[in-house]
Design an enzyme around this catalytic site. Structure first.
Site, PDB file in Angstrom:
ATOM      1  N   GLU A   1      -1.633  -7.135   7.747  1.00  0.00           N
ATOM      2  CA  GLU A   1      -0.232  -6.977   8.154  1.00  0.00           C
ATOM      3  C   GLU A   1       0.085  -7.764   9.430  1.00  0.00           C
ATOM      4  O   GLU A   1      -0.812  -8.064  10.233  1.00  0.00           O
ATOM      5  CB  GLU A   1       0.078  -5.485   8.362  1.00  0.00           C
ATOM      6  CG  GLU A   1       1.510  -5.173   8.753  1.00  0.00           C
ATOM      7  CD  GLU A   1       2.568  -5.636   7.735  1.00  0.00           C
ATOM      8  OE1 GLU A   1       2.643  -6.853   7.495  1.00  0.00           O
ATOM      9  OE2 GLU A   1       3.324  -4.783   7.237  1.00  0.00           O
TER      10      GLU A   1
ATOM     11  N   HIS B   1       0.834  -1.206   0.000  1.00  0.00           N
ATOM     12  CA  HIS B   1       0.000   0.000   0.000  1.00  0.00           C
ATOM     13  C   HIS B   1       0.870   1.259   0.000  1.00  0.00           C
ATOM     14  O   HIS B   1       2.052   1.228   0.351  1.00  0.00           O
ATOM     15  CB  HIS B   1      -0.920   0.002   1.214  1.00  0.00           C
ATOM     16  CG  HIS B   1      -0.169   0.003   2.525  1.00  0.00           C
ATOM     17  ND1 HIS B   1       0.397   1.138   3.066  1.00  0.00           N
ATOM     18  CD2 HIS B   1       0.126  -1.002   3.381  1.00  0.00           C
ATOM     19  CE1 HIS B   1       1.005   0.848   4.195  1.00  0.00           C
ATOM     20  NE2 HIS B   1       0.859  -0.458   4.421  1.00  0.00           N
TER      21      HIS B   1
END
Length: 251
Positions: free
Chosen positions: A107, A29
């Site tokens: 994550e 990202h």
């Protein structure tokens, strides 16, 4: 006379069927801000892209558009920063495609640092991304590398089992991407290489064949709009740790 390449009299003609590989584009990202102006941490599950991150995501989209790359599937982790990055990429490529959410690829999860002595905090931040990482290493006193691999690697087989796609875009996270890249480099074993830098909004290209061990790492950490990383000498976690230190300083 050299015998290299010579065939014996009973050897039949050489044949070769090139493998039919498919392409995984793996992105991190775009950039986010984890601490506000007062030094207060921002919830990592809700933090959006910052201005720089939005520009990075759009630049990545233009890189895909320049080569007329089309995606059959787009998968994100579900955290807003991955979805926003994917949306900006698709906006630049002109594709209207449903974005899938696979929460297994969120994550690596941090824990609480409150109980750690100051001398151990730097290792808690940086140790999980330092060299060839032992599986019992924990990220910021939270999830271990072993736990990360256990949830990140198996879904790759599920993705590959779907033969309907040729090109897929995954927009995920720095730690998760390292797990996937490490697996691609050593698919028959378990490995986590922390030194595989993943710049915000970077693009990796991985090719996969029909055999589980058939991975080709084609491209890593290509990061428009600065593909040569001219201004990058610190890792992402070193930058975040520096922000954490600043947030603890007296105002």
């Amino acid at each position: 006379m050299s015998t290299i390449g010579r065939l014996g009299p009973d050897t039949g003609p050489l044949t070769f069927t090139p493998p039919n590989r498919r392409r995984i584009y793996l992105m991190r990202h775009g950039d986010v801000t984890y601490f506000d102006d007062s030094g207060k941490p921002i919830d990592a599950d809700t933090v959006p892209l910052n201005e720089n991150g939005r520009a990075q995501a759009s630049a990545a989209g233009r890189a895909f558009a320049a080569e007329n790359i089309r995606f059959d599937r787009v998968i994100v982790s579900g955290l807003p920063r991955t979805r926003e990055t994917a949306q900006r990429v698709l906006a630049e490529t002109g594709q209207q495609i449903d974005i899938e959410t696979w929460t297994c690829w969120q994550e690596i999860r941090s824990g609480s640092l409150a109980d750690l002595p100051p001398a151990e905090i730097a290792q808690a931040f940086l140790g999980a991304f330092d060299g060839l990482v032992a599986e019992d290493t924990r990220f910021m006193n939270g999830e271990s590398v072993r736990e990360l691999l256990d949830r990140v690697v198996p879904p790759l087989a599920e993705l590959r089992a779907d033969k309907s796609w040729d090109t897929v875009l995954l927009v995920l996270h720095g730690g998760v991407n390292r797990a996937i890249l490490s697996h691609a480099m050593h698919p028959l074993g378990r490995l986590f290489i922390g030194q595989l830098a993943q710049t915000p909004a970077c693009i990796n290209a991985l090719d996969v064949g029909d055999k589980p061990e058939d991975w080709v790492v084609r491209l890593m950490n290509f990061a428009p709009p600065q593909p040569l990383h001219r201004d990058n000498r610190l890792t992402v976690m070193e930058k975040i740790f520096a922000s954490f230190i600043r947030s603890r300083q007296p105002k």
